[in-house]
Design a protein around this motif. Structure first.
Motif, PDB file in Angstrom:
ATOM      1  N   ASP A 125      -1.744   5.629   6.178  1.00 19.18           N
ATOM      2  CA  ASP A 125      -2.717   5.885   7.241  1.00 19.18           C
ATOM      3  C   ASP A 125      -3.727   6.998   6.978  1.00 19.18           C
ATOM      4  OD1 ASP A 125      -1.028   8.054   7.419  1.00 19.18           O
ATOM      5  OD2 ASP A 125      -0.171   7.489   9.346  1.00 19.18           O
ATOM      6  N   ARG A 184      -7.163   8.488   5.837  1.00 17.59           N
ATOM      7  CA  ARG A 184      -8.568   8.234   5.483  1.00 17.59           C
ATOM      8  C   ARG A 184      -8.799   6.787   5.052  1.00 17.59           C
ATOM      9  NH1 ARG A 184      -9.019  13.604   1.856  1.00 17.59           N
ATOM     10  NH2 ARG A 184     -10.617  12.414   0.806  1.00 17.59           N
ATOM     11  N   LYS A 185      -8.270   5.850   5.837  1.00 17.83           N
ATOM     12  CA  LYS A 185      -8.327   4.436   5.477  1.00 17.83           C
ATOM     13  C   LYS A 185      -9.733   3.836   5.546  1.00 17.83           C
ATOM     14  CE  LYS A 185      -4.923   2.360   4.523  1.00 17.83           C
ATOM     15  NZ  LYS A 185      -4.319   2.200   3.175  1.00 17.83           N
ATOM     16  N   THR A 186     -10.700   4.552   6.117  1.00 20.43           N
ATOM     17  CA  THR A 186     -12.068   4.021   6.142  1.00 20.43           C
ATOM     18  C   THR A 186     -12.780   4.229   4.801  1.00 20.43           C
ATOM     19  OG1 THR A 186     -12.906   6.100   7.037  1.00 20.43           O
ATOM     20  CG2 THR A 186     -12.334   4.357   8.635  1.00 20.43           C
ATOM     21  N   ASN A 223      -0.461   4.238   0.649  1.00 26.29           N
ATOM     22  CA  ASN A 223      -1.064   5.087   1.675  1.00 26.29           C
ATOM     23  C   ASN A 223      -1.000   4.380   3.026  1.00 26.29           C
ATOM     24  OD1 ASN A 223      -2.661   6.679   3.290  1.00 26.29           O
ATOM     25  ND2 ASN A 223      -4.561   6.275   2.185  1.00 26.29           N
ATOM     26  N   ALA A 246       0.835  -1.194   0.000  1.00 26.33           N
ATOM     27  CA  ALA A 246       0.000   0.000   0.000  1.00 26.33           C
ATOM     28  C   ALA A 246       0.872   1.246   0.000  1.00 26.33           C
ATOM     29  CB  ALA A 246      -0.900   0.011   1.223  1.00 26.33           C
ATOM     30  N   ASP A 301     -13.234   3.801   0.696  1.00 25.82           N
ATOM     31  CA  ASP A 301     -12.865   2.827  -0.337  1.00 25.82           C
ATOM     32  C   ASP A 301     -11.807   3.392  -1.272  1.00 25.82           C
ATOM     33  OD1 ASP A 301     -14.621   0.972   0.637  1.00 25.82           O
ATOM     34  OD2 ASP A 301     -16.231   1.536  -0.735  1.00 25.82           O
ATOM     35  N   TRP A 356       1.550  11.105   0.518  1.00 27.02           N
ATOM     36  CA  TRP A 356       0.678  10.426   1.468  1.00 27.02           C
ATOM     37  C   TRP A 356       1.250  10.428   2.878  1.00 27.02           C
ATOM     38  CZ3 TRP A 356      -4.153   8.589   0.022  1.00 27.02           C
ATOM     39  CH2 TRP A 356      -4.412   8.642  -1.343  1.00 27.02           C
TER      40      TRP A 356
END
Ligand code: FES
Length: 77
Positions: free
Chosen positions: A16, A18-20, A14, A12, A22, A44
């Protein structure tokens, strides 16, 4: 995975932000830009994502990477 004989490990980008969500998407209405210069983060690592807070400097020093922001500039009048 191998691309041009180079092994690529799926990872990944990114860590951490806005991981909630999609998919992290931001939109900017360019005509609303009021400042002469606005910097948008592409590493990021910003604490003010989607804006750049200079966090790429620490990231680049730690990793040898060379990432930097997207700069939106108002045209000179
Ligand atoms: Fe990410 Fe500057 S903090 S590009």
């Amino acid at each position: 995975t191998k691309v041009n004989s180079v092994s690529i490990r799926a990872e990944a980008i990114n860590p951490d932000i806005r991981k909630t969500e999609d998919k992290v998407v931001d939109a900017v209405v360019v005509t609303e830009l009021s400042k002469p210069l606005t910097a948008y983060c592409r590493c990021w690592r910003s604490g003010t994502f989607p804006l750049c807070d200079g966090g790429h400097v620490k990231h680049n020093k730690a990793t040898g990477d060379n990432v930097g922001p997207l700069l939106l500039k108002k045209p000179k009048e």
